[in-house]
Enzyme design. Structure first.
Site, short mmCIF file in Angstrom:
data_model
loop_
_atom_site.label_atom_id
_atom_site.label_comp_id
_atom_site.label_asym_id
_atom_site.label_seq_id
_atom_site.Cartn_x
_atom_site.Cartn_y
_atom_site.Cartn_z
N CYS A 1 8.24 0.12 24.54
CA CYS A 1 9.58 0.69 24.55
C CYS A 1 10.46 -0.09 25.53
O CYS A 1 9.97 -0.75 26.45
CB CYS A 1 9.55 2.15 24.97
SG CYS A 1 8.75 3.25 23.80
N CYS B 1 10.87 8.57 25.48
CA CYS B 1 9.64 9.17 24.94
C CYS B 1 8.73 9.59 26.11
O CYS B 1 8.94 9.17 27.26
CB CYS B 1 8.92 8.21 24.01
SG CYS B 1 8.04 6.89 24.87
N GLU C 1 8.52 -4.37 18.93
CA GLU C 1 7.53 -3.75 18.02
C GLU C 1 6.51 -4.79 17.56
O GLU C 1 6.68 -5.99 17.73
CB GLU C 1 8.26 -3.10 16.85
CG GLU C 1 9.17 -1.98 17.32
CD GLU C 1 9.83 -1.20 16.21
OE1 GLU C 1 9.81 -1.65 15.04
OE2 GLU C 1 10.37 -0.11 16.51
N ASN C 2 5.42 -4.26 16.98
CA ASN C 2 4.31 -5.10 16.55
C ASN C 2 3.76 -4.52 15.25
O ASN C 2 3.85 -3.31 15.02
CB ASN C 2 3.22 -5.07 17.65
CG ASN C 2 2.15 -6.12 17.42
OD1 ASN C 2 1.23 -5.92 16.63
ND2 ASN C 2 2.27 -7.24 18.09
N ASN D 1 13.15 -2.63 23.10
CA ASN D 1 11.87 -2.32 22.48
C ASN D 1 11.38 -3.53 21.69
O ASN D 1 12.17 -4.24 21.06
CB ASN D 1 11.92 -1.05 21.61
CG ASN D 1 13.06 -1.01 20.61
OD1 ASN D 1 14.09 -1.64 20.81
ND2 ASN D 1 12.87 -0.27 19.53
N GLU E 1 12.36 0.93 28.00
CA GLU E 1 12.28 1.34 29.40
C GLU E 1 11.08 0.71 30.11
O GLU E 1 11.16 0.27 31.26
CB GLU E 1 12.16 2.87 29.53
CG GLU E 1 13.28 3.66 28.89
CD GLU E 1 13.00 4.03 27.44
OE1 GLU E 1 12.56 3.14 26.68
OE2 GLU E 1 13.22 5.18 27.07
N CYS F 1 7.19 6.74 28.23
CA CYS F 1 8.16 6.11 29.14
C CYS F 1 8.49 7.04 30.30
O CYS F 1 8.67 6.59 31.43
CB CYS F 1 9.43 5.73 28.39
SG CYS F 1 9.18 4.25 27.40
N1 THU Z 1 11.62 3.63 21.76
C1 THU Z 1 12.03 3.11 22.96
O1 THU Z 1 12.18 1.89 23.10
N2 THU Z 1 12.25 3.97 23.98
C2 THU Z 1 12.15 5.32 23.87
O2 THU Z 1 12.19 6.03 24.87
C3 THU Z 1 12.00 5.93 22.54
C4 THU Z 1 11.38 5.02 21.53
C5 THU Z 1 11.37 2.71 20.63
C6 THU Z 1 9.93 2.60 20.23
C7 THU Z 1 10.06 2.18 18.80
O3 THU Z 1 10.25 0.76 18.77
C8 THU Z 1 11.34 2.83 18.32
O4 THU Z 1 12.06 3.17 19.49
C9 THU Z 1 11.12 4.08 17.48
O5 THU Z 1 10.36 5.02 18.11
#
Ligand code: THU
Length: 291
Positions: free
Chosen positions: A74, A107, A65-66, A63, A76, A110
């Site tokens: 994410c 999520c 983030e920004n 993942n 995936e 994804c």
């Molecule tokens: N996140 C993922 O990378 N994949 C998922 O399926 C669930 C959420 C990340 C997004 C964010 O950076 C952090 O987890 C918290 O939600």
């Protein structure tokens, strides 16, 4: 949270085949490169995919983030878009790890993304630091609504008939020059004071596609803005009551933010309805308690 049952069959790392073990380890390694200064929730993913020539390769992602939350990607989707960019569009096996115990599940957005490239792909959701997994399929993340009886418009009471007419009226107001997919939604919710109100939404496209908004999200964000967040029920138009993934994964994830108990009513063009629930359409959902 027994309603939000974990998907798949628990399998120890040592019982996995060599390919699956390699993928799980690649996902685990990728999670160490997570750029997650906002959530401190590192996620890693590795995808085994095939190209048109039948060649297979592993792609990984974490993942990223920004400061602007919606710009976060994410793990995936990071892995998956890399695979597609290299021509590997047939996903065969997907490993995911949310490294913070007790972990989580992909999520809704994804799930939607992964479904596009292989509902039959094996899903390996890593559940602990020993890399043991739960094994399911990508398709199970976004199933069809359980086959209960469809109710015809004529069988509904006057109140529900009005809701069905209204949601189809919202569909007609859609602005959909790109998707050509008009849809409408109603969201019924209660406030802290116990008042109940109905919020409406229609599909609105945007040339950048990502800026488009689903009708469900228009209605749900209106409700949240007005302070109506309890006892929620989403009523929304679909092309087919029986299809897999009848509501987009991201929409289901937005609904999940109101809790796992949400009711859902699908409405088709014949004005027939199918009653279902978030737990059926988004099983084993990722939620705030994972963070
Ligand atoms: N996140 C993922 O990378 N994949 C998922 O399926 C669930 C959420 C990340 C997004 C964010 O950076 C952090 O987890 C918290 O939600």
């Amino acid at each position: 949270m027994s309603k939000n049952k974990a998907l798949g069959v628990y399998t120890s790392f040592s019982a996995l085949g060599a390919t699956a073990q390699g993928l799980v380890s690649a996902a685990w390694d990728a999670s160490h490169r997570a750029f997650c200064f906002q959530s401190n929730f590192p996620v890693g993913s590795a995808i085994l995919a095939e190209n048109d020539r039948g060649e297979a390769r592993v792609f990984h992602g974490c993942n990223v983030e920004n400061d602007f939350f919606p710009a976060t990607i994410c793990a995936e989707r990071n892995a998956g878009t890399t695979a597609v960019a290299e021509g590997y569009t047939r996903f065969k096996m997907v490993a995911v790890v949310c490294r913070k115990y007790p972990g989580g599940s992909p999520c809704g957005l994804c799930r939607q993304f992964l479904n596009q490239f292989g509902r039959a792909a094996v899903l390996l959701n890593i559940v602990d630091h020993d890399k043991n997994v739960r094994v399911a399929t990508v398709g199970e993340l976004l199933p069809s609504a359980p086959e209960t009886a469809v109710e015809t418009y004529d069988s509904l009471d006057a109140t529900e008939r009005r809701l069905v007419r209204r949601v189809l009226e919202m569909k007609g107001r859609s602005y959909v020059p790109y998707s050509k997919n008009p849809r409408g939604s109603l969201f019924i919710a209660s406030s802290n004071a116990g008042k109940t109100r109905t919020f409406t939404g229609m599909a609105s496209d945007n040339a950048s596609y990502g800026g488009s908004i689903a009708p469900e999200n228009v209605a749900m964000y209106s409700a949240r803005t007005a302070g109506f967040t309890h006892n929620v029920r989403l009523i929304t138009t679909v092309k087919d009551l029986h299809t897999a993934n009848p509501i987009d994964g991201e929409v289901l994830q937005v609904l999940r933010e109101f809790g796992v108990d949400s009711d859902v009513v699908l409405v088709d063009d014949n004005r027939s309805i199918l009653r279902t629930a978030l737990t059926s359409l988004l099983p084993d959902s990722f939620g705030p308690e994972s963070l």
